[in-house]
Every structure is written in C-alpha cells, then in structure tokens.
Design an enzyme around this catalytic site. Structure first.
Site, mmCIF file in Angstrom:
data_model
loop_
_atom_site.group_PDB
_atom_site.id
_atom_site.type_symbol
_atom_site.label_atom_id
_atom_site.label_comp_id
_atom_site.label_asym_id
_atom_site.label_seq_id
_atom_site.Cartn_x
_atom_site.Cartn_y
_atom_site.Cartn_z
ATOM 1 N N GLY A 80 0.627 -0.799 0.436
ATOM 2 C CA GLY A 80 -0.044 0.360 0.173
ATOM 3 C C GLY A 80 0.913 1.672 0.017
ATOM 4 O O GLY A 80 0.915 2.438 -0.751
ATOM 5 N N ASN A 83 -3.965 4.278 7.457
ATOM 6 C CA ASN A 83 -3.762 3.871 8.296
ATOM 7 C C ASN A 83 -4.585 3.097 9.572
ATOM 8 O O ASN A 83 -4.770 4.751 10.165
ATOM 9 C CB ASN A 83 -2.146 3.389 8.238
ATOM 10 N N SER A 131 0.429 -7.170 -9.704
ATOM 11 C CA SER A 131 1.488 -8.087 -9.562
ATOM 12 C C SER A 131 2.728 -7.263 -9.238
ATOM 13 O O SER A 131 2.799 -6.085 -10.462
ATOM 14 C CB SER A 131 1.443 -8.869 -10.717
ATOM 15 N N GLY A 140 5.108 -7.350 -6.633
ATOM 16 C CA GLY A 140 6.105 -7.377 -4.618
ATOM 17 C C GLY A 140 6.138 -5.446 -4.257
ATOM 18 O O GLY A 140 5.363 -4.854 -5.569
ATOM 19 N N LYS A 168 -5.901 -12.119 -12.404
ATOM 20 C CA LYS A 168 -4.886 -12.354 -11.542
ATOM 21 C C LYS A 168 -3.981 -13.662 -10.557
ATOM 22 O O LYS A 168 -3.362 -13.749 -10.406
ATOM 23 C CB LYS A 168 -4.225 -11.022 -10.141
ATOM 24 N N HIS A 226 -2.301 -15.524 -12.865
ATOM 25 C CA HIS A 226 -0.720 -15.282 -12.643
ATOM 26 C C HIS A 226 -0.449 -15.987 -12.111
ATOM 27 O O HIS A 226 1.375 -16.459 -12.136
ATOM 28 C CB HIS A 226 -0.939 -13.533 -13.257
ATOM 29 N N ASN A 227 -0.672 -16.147 -10.630
ATOM 30 C CA ASN A 227 0.396 -16.242 -9.797
ATOM 31 C C ASN A 227 0.224 -17.831 -10.010
ATOM 32 O O ASN A 227 1.191 -18.647 -9.591
ATOM 33 C CB ASN A 227 -1.204 -15.779 -8.670
ATOM 34 N N GLU A 262 3.045 -18.456 -12.101
ATOM 35 C CA GLU A 262 4.036 -17.938 -10.974
ATOM 36 C C GLU A 262 4.697 -19.437 -10.127
ATOM 37 O O GLU A 262 6.248 -19.795 -10.465
ATOM 38 C CB GLU A 262 3.611 -16.885 -9.959
ATOM 39 N N ARG A 272 4.855 -27.909 -3.290
ATOM 40 C CA ARG A 272 5.178 -26.998 -2.360
ATOM 41 C C ARG A 272 4.455 -27.969 -1.099
ATOM 42 O O ARG A 272 4.608 -27.617 0.274
ATOM 43 C CB ARG A 272 3.698 -26.107 -2.154
#
Ligand code: 6PG
Length: 478
Positions: free
Chosen positions: A16, A34, A130, A132, A184, A187-188, A191, A289
């Site tokens: 953010g 925040n 995306s 990071g 997304k 996409h991950n 990835e 994983r």
C-alpha cells in the site's frame, strides 16, 4: 483549504505504501489512511517530499480529503479484513464513489462484493496488482475488473502508475465483477509453475550433477540470453549467488526446504478442477509445495526408503542445453494450460477476456514477466480462437524442437530418483494432448461394468450398456 486528493490509499503496509508513493511520484494527490496512524506518519516523514500526500487519522477525514467521485484503493489482507474495511467505508461514501481492492482476493469474494456494492450504488473494482514491493513502487502490472465505466474513471491513474513496455502500459481493463482478480489468480498459478520448474532444474544440477549454487547460477545466467529470459530466471541467479558471509556458504543452502503459500496457486488449481481444465503444471507445483511442507515425514521416509546418491558427473554443454530445453517446453505447457483455463473461465463466467491484452500487460511489472510473453501476444494478435497455445506455430515449433531433450531429462531424473513433478507431468500432458485416441475407452468400459454408466461407440450413434457380468449382451440406451 488544502487541495483535494485524486486517490485515497487505505492500508499502508509495504504494498500500500509503495503504491501510494508511486501515485504521488506520478503527480497524483494521495490521501493516506492506516488503522495504526504511526505507519501514516512514518510514510509522510520519510517520503513526503516525493509528492502531494494528505495524511489522515480518521476514516471520515480520509474520505473528506478526496475529490468526487472518490477513488479509494484498499490494500489490506485478503479475506475478512477487506469486508471489514468496506463495511467501515460504505456509510461515508456517496453514489458513484469507487472502491478498488488491490489485494490478492478470491475472485468469488470480489463477485460478491461487486454485487453488494452495486446495490448500494457504489462501484467496486477488484484489481490484481503484481510485481511485489518493487513493482508497486516502480510500476506494477495491474489487472482491474469491475464496471467498464468505473474503470474509465481510474484509467488515467492506473495506466500512469503501471509499468510501461515499449510505451504500452501494463494495465488494461479485464472484465466485470471478479475478472481482474481471476486473471491475477491465474498469473499467480503460472508463477507457481514457473518457480517449480526452475526449482526442478536446480535440483537436477545439484543432485544429478553435484553442482554448487554459484555454478548453477552461472548456468541460469547463460539462459538469460535465451528464450527463457525472464524476471524469475534473473532473480534465480541472484538468489543462488548470495553468500552467507558468517557461514561461508551460499545462503540458499541454509534456507529451510519448506515452501509456504498464501493460497492463490491452490485457488487456481481448485478452479481448474471446477472448470474441468487439465491444469497439470500449476497443480503439480501446488502439490510440490505441500510435499515440501511435510519436512518431518520426508526426513523419516529418507531413512526408511534410502536412495543411492547418483554418481555425480560434470554436465556437458549438451546436458545443460537439454535441461534448458526441457524447462522451456514445460514452461510452454504451463502457460498454455493457464491460458486455456482463462479461455474456459471467460466462457463460463461471461467475461469476454481479451487474452492478448492479458499477455500484453504481463510483459512488464509482474512476477512472470518474460520475453516469451511477446510470443503469446503475437499468437493472439492473429485473431481467431486459440483452444491451446501449443498448437500455435511458434509454440508448436518450440516443443517439437525440445522434445528429444525433454524426454532425455525426464528419463535422467527418473533414473536418479530426482522428483520432477512439473517437468514430467508437462511431458505426460503433451503426450496425452497429441493423441487423437487415448486409453479412456477402457475406462468407459470399466465404468459401464460396475455402474452401468454407459458408453458411446466409434461405429454407431447413441449410448450403450453391456451386461458384462451377466449374459454379456449389449443394449442401446435411449
Ligand atoms: C505478485 C505476487 C504476489 C505474492 C504472492 C506470493 O504477483 O506480485 O504473486 O501476489 O508474492 O501472493 O504467493 P505465495 O505466498 O502463495 O507464494
């Protein structure tokens, strides 16, 4: 009176905060909020000079600091925190205000929120982001989904904030409801597959050929000048080269071999099961994983089921090239499957996804950015439906060229007891795909035997059942 802000960013953890800074650097006025005010103060203190920020401590002041119709990006943890923040915001907003969820939310949650806010005359955009931390700051890939009208309002901001490749922003409207978060999610998933394949190549070099991390880094470095060139290959070289000075060893050798996951890969695999899409590469990556997480069990199994260590031989350039080709072919399969899944989802959920545009906005900013995406863009630019990318000229030629190496590498791993679930399942998928007649005829016979599930025949129309265990006669089923 202070000038009103163009954009509000709610949730100032790293993603953010960096998105807020990115927007401010591009000349937009950014209101900040925040839950814990210290984060807001810290951001303004450290980076206030980068642009026009308005720090707020109360949600109502945050909302009041925005020009109308308001645009608020929420960057909080996926799940309940998103609902909580929306609930807090709704009473303070007016018709046509826009809430953007920039986290990794599950697309079905986004669909639900989109509908609920529509009833309240508010507009909701589920936007995959995306890249990071660095991407959020320097230019991410952005995948917004929601009403097209609402997108138009935010378009000048997101296209400026996004990464640019050859002058094209890595942000484009994806589709209604949860379409942006869906894309997304895939996409991950890709990835996950991409990283699993890299890890398997690393394991072959380490276990079969006995190479150390710096030598393997040199090989990945070579591959940067091939079609495999990508962000993930690039950072692999950096991770493999990093030395732990105190231990005098490569850091990677000291990292626990247990992969964590936040869930997007698992969601992708689960959705593929729902849609009936054979998504073997990504799904194997999720399972790998899970197996990595069973560390204690693996340690025990190693004692009970010992395996002779391979006699390690130095790899020739041909061996290295074979692994590169096998990796590339498997990567093509993973992408082809991911794009097939999006094609199926587009039909199932009525999204009309423009997959050429999806490939275009993945060329920069995101984690799977790669030279190879240009080839996908080209395939979609030709027009017409693409049931599977592997059948397109470039990819067909690439897998055909890699086929001998691919088989050789899979055999090598199997002979030496090295697990390569993504390499081998991709090859099996490929072998299943390129056969007009597979073995499921037998399967149908078995299903019909025990459950009278019926089968169809090649030589006659209709459905049939054989009384296998009784008189052996076949009957036509109406
Ligand atoms: C991105 C990343 C980002 C995050 C993943 C990590 O596109 O910027 O994908 O979204 O790093 O969610 O996912 P796992 O924790 O599941 O590996």
């Amino acid at each position: 009176m202070t000038e009103l802000s163009d954009l509000g960013v709610l949730g100032l953890a790293v993603m953010g905060a960096n998105l807020a800074r990115n927007a401010a650097r591009k000349g937009f006025g950014v209101a900040l909020y925040n839950r814990h005010g210290e984060r807001t103060d810290k951001l303004v203190e450290e980076f206030g000079h980068e642009g026009r920020f308005t720090a707020t401590k109360e949600l109502k002041d945050f909302v009041a600091a925005l020009s109308k119709p308001r645009v608020i990006i929420i960057m909080v943890k996926a799940g309940k925190p998103v609902d909580d923040v929306i609930d807090d915001l709704v009473p303070l907003l007016e018709a046509d205000d826009i809430i953007i969820d920039g986290g990794n939310s599950l697309f079905t949650d986004t669909n639900r929120r989109f509908d609920a806010l529509k009833d309240k005359k508010l507009r909701f955009i589920g936007m995959g982001v995306s890249g990071g931390e660095e991407g959020a700051l320097e230019g991410p890939s952005m995948m917004p989904g929601g009403e097209h009208d609402a997108y138009r309002r935010i378009e000048p901001m997101v296209t400026k904030m996004a990464a640019q490749v050859d002058g094209t922003p890595c942000a484009a409207y994806i589709g209604v409801g949860g379409a942006g978060h869906y894309v997304k999610m895939v996409h991950n998933g890709i990835e996950y597959a991409d990283m699993q394949l890299i890890t398997e190549a690393y394991d072959l070099f380490k276990t079969v050929y006995g190479l150390g991390a710096p030598d393997i880094a040199d090989i990945f470095e070579q591959w940067k000048s091939s079609d495999l060139d990508s962000y993930l290959i690039d950072i692999t070289t950096t991770v493999l080269r990093k030395q732990d000075e105190a231990a005098g060893k490569p850091l990677v050798d000291l990292i626990v071999d247990e992969a964590e996951q936040k869930g997007t890969g698992r969601w992708t695999a689960r959705n593929a099961l729902d849609l009936g899409v054979p998504l073997t590469g990504i799904t194997e990556a999720v399972y790998a994983r899970a197996l990595s997480g069973q560390r204690k069990l693996r340690a025990e199994a190693e004692k009970i089921l010992p395996h002779e260590a391979p006699a390690q031989m130095k790899p020739s350039q041909a061996d290295i090239d074979a692994i590169r080709e096998a990796l590339y072919a498997s990567k093509i399969i993973a992408y082809a499957q991911g794009f097939e899944q999006m094609t199926a989802a587009s039909k199932e959920y009525g999204w009309d996804l423009k997959l050429g545009e999806v490939a275009t906005i993945w060329r920069g900013g995101c984690i799977i950015r790669a030279r190879f995406l240009d080839r996908i863009v080209e395939a979609y630019a030709k027009g017409g439906e693409i049931p599977n990318l592997v059948l397109q000229d470039y990819f067909r030629d690439a897998v055909l060229k890699a086929e001998v190496s691919w088989r050789k590498v899979v055999v090598l791993a199997v002979q030496h007891g090295v697990a390569i679930p993504a390499f081998s399942s991709s090859l099996s998928y490929y072998d299943g795909l390129r056969r007009s007649r597979g073995p499921a005829n037998l399967l149908q016979g078995l299903r019909d035997f025990f459950g009278a599930h019926t089968y169809r025949r090649l030589d006659k129309d209709g459905s049939f059942h054989t009384r296998w265990g009784q008189d052996g006669k076949e009957e036509a089923i109406k």
